[in-house]
Design a protein around this motif. Sequence first.
Motif, PDB file in Angstrom:
ATOM      1  N   TYR A 234      -7.182  -8.977  -3.871  1.00 29.82           N
ATOM      2  CA  TYR A 234      -6.460  -9.556  -5.013  1.00 29.82           C
ATOM      3  C   TYR A 234      -6.641 -11.078  -5.038  1.00 29.82           C
ATOM      4  O   TYR A 234      -6.932 -11.668  -6.076  1.00 29.82           O
ATOM      5  CB  TYR A 234      -4.979  -9.186  -4.913  1.00 29.82           C
ATOM      6  CG  TYR A 234      -4.126  -9.784  -6.008  1.00 29.82           C
ATOM      7  CD1 TYR A 234      -4.015  -9.152  -7.237  1.00 29.82           C
ATOM      8  CD2 TYR A 234      -3.439 -10.972  -5.811  1.00 29.82           C
ATOM      9  CE1 TYR A 234      -3.236  -9.688  -8.248  1.00 29.82           C
ATOM     10  CE2 TYR A 234      -2.649 -11.516  -6.811  1.00 29.82           C
ATOM     11  CZ  TYR A 234      -2.553 -10.874  -8.026  1.00 29.82           C
ATOM     12  OH  TYR A 234      -1.788 -11.416  -9.018  1.00 29.82           O
TER      13      TYR A 234
ATOM     14  N   GLU B 114      -7.174  -0.451  -5.289  1.00 30.66           N
ATOM     15  CA  GLU B 114      -7.158  -0.452  -3.822  1.00 30.66           C
ATOM     16  C   GLU B 114      -8.260   0.410  -3.221  1.00 30.66           C
ATOM     17  O   GLU B 114      -8.219   0.743  -2.042  1.00 30.66           O
ATOM     18  CB  GLU B 114      -5.801   0.023  -3.304  1.00 30.66           C
ATOM     19  CG  GLU B 114      -5.545   1.490  -3.524  1.00 30.66           C
ATOM     20  CD  GLU B 114      -4.355   2.014  -2.734  1.00 30.66           C
ATOM     21  OE1 GLU B 114      -4.365   3.201  -2.394  1.00 30.66           O
ATOM     22  OE2 GLU B 114      -3.415   1.263  -2.472  1.00 30.66           O
TER      23      GLU B 114
ATOM     24  N   ASP C 115       0.880  -1.163   0.000  1.00 29.17           N
ATOM     25  CA  ASP C 115       0.000   0.000   0.000  1.00 29.17           C
ATOM     26  C   ASP C 115       0.918   1.214   0.000  1.00 29.17           C
ATOM     27  O   ASP C 115       1.360   1.670   1.044  1.00 29.17           O
ATOM     28  CB  ASP C 115      -0.915  -0.036   1.229  1.00 29.17           C
ATOM     29  CG  ASP C 115      -1.873   1.146   1.266  1.00 29.17           C
ATOM     30  OD1 ASP C 115      -2.400   1.510   0.202  1.00 29.17           O
ATOM     31  OD2 ASP C 115      -2.081   1.715   2.353  1.00 29.17           O
TER      32      ASP C 115
ATOM     33  N   LEU D 144      -5.908  -5.140   0.658  1.00 26.81           N
ATOM     34  CA  LEU D 144      -5.586  -5.134  -0.775  1.00 26.81           C
ATOM     35  C   LEU D 144      -5.275  -6.557  -1.234  1.00 26.81           C
ATOM     36  O   LEU D 144      -5.779  -7.027  -2.259  1.00 26.81           O
ATOM     37  CB  LEU D 144      -4.394  -4.214  -1.038  1.00 26.81           C
ATOM     38  CG  LEU D 144      -3.726  -4.320  -2.410  1.00 26.81           C
ATOM     39  CD1 LEU D 144      -4.634  -3.773  -3.490  1.00 26.81           C
ATOM     40  CD2 LEU D 144      -2.395  -3.591  -2.406  1.00 26.81           C
TER      41      LEU D 144
ATOM     42  N   THR E 194      -9.629   0.231   0.610  1.00 25.43           N
ATOM     43  CA  THR E 194      -8.833  -0.606   1.528  1.00 25.43           C
ATOM     44  C   THR E 194      -8.410   0.170   2.770  1.00 25.43           C
ATOM     45  O   THR E 194      -8.395  -0.382   3.868  1.00 25.43           O
ATOM     46  CB  THR E 194      -7.571  -1.186   0.846  1.00 25.43           C
ATOM     47  OG1 THR E 194      -6.801  -0.107   0.299  1.00 25.43           O
ATOM     48  CG2 THR E 194      -7.930  -2.171  -0.243  1.00 25.43           C
TER      49      THR E 194
ATOM     50  N   GLY F 279      -0.977  -1.449  -4.658  1.00 22.50           N
ATOM     51  CA  GLY F 279      -2.311  -0.852  -4.697  1.00 22.50           C
ATOM     52  C   GLY F 279      -2.371   0.309  -5.666  1.00 22.50           C
ATOM     53  O   GLY F 279      -1.491   1.173  -5.678  1.00 22.50           O
TER      54      GLY F 279
END
Length: 135
Positions: free
Chosen positions: A124, A96, A9, A120, A99, A60
């Motif tokens: 995924y 993202e 992130d 995230l 998130t 992200g």
Amino acid sequence: MPGRILALDHGEARCGCAVSDPSGTLATPLAVVERPDSRRGLAALARLVEEQDAERVVVGLPLTLAGEEGEQASRARAFAERLEERIAVPVELHDERLTTRLAERTGGSAESDSRAAAHLLESYLANPSKAGAGE
């Protein structure tokens, strides 16, 4: 079996990190990496990829709620490209949106940036067309 996936992130000050288990079902937050765009930050992330034996890195991509890319998304893309030059595994971008808000709501002992990375990664992994696709 997809192997471990490292999720990042990305932020200018800090980069939240999370890793999957080898089966690709659990996401575990890791310590944040400070100043990820610096040489030292990129080196720390490259070491993390090796230490975690990651087979893929997911960064992200902060899209707007309308699904468009803004300045933050451009920075995330540039970061992903710089990281990919330093490591031997593929780097992918993944939406993202929300998130960070999820991480704030769920709480936990890990830092919020790394909880966001874990969310995230969960997002995924839940997308069967991405996870384990072996691109």
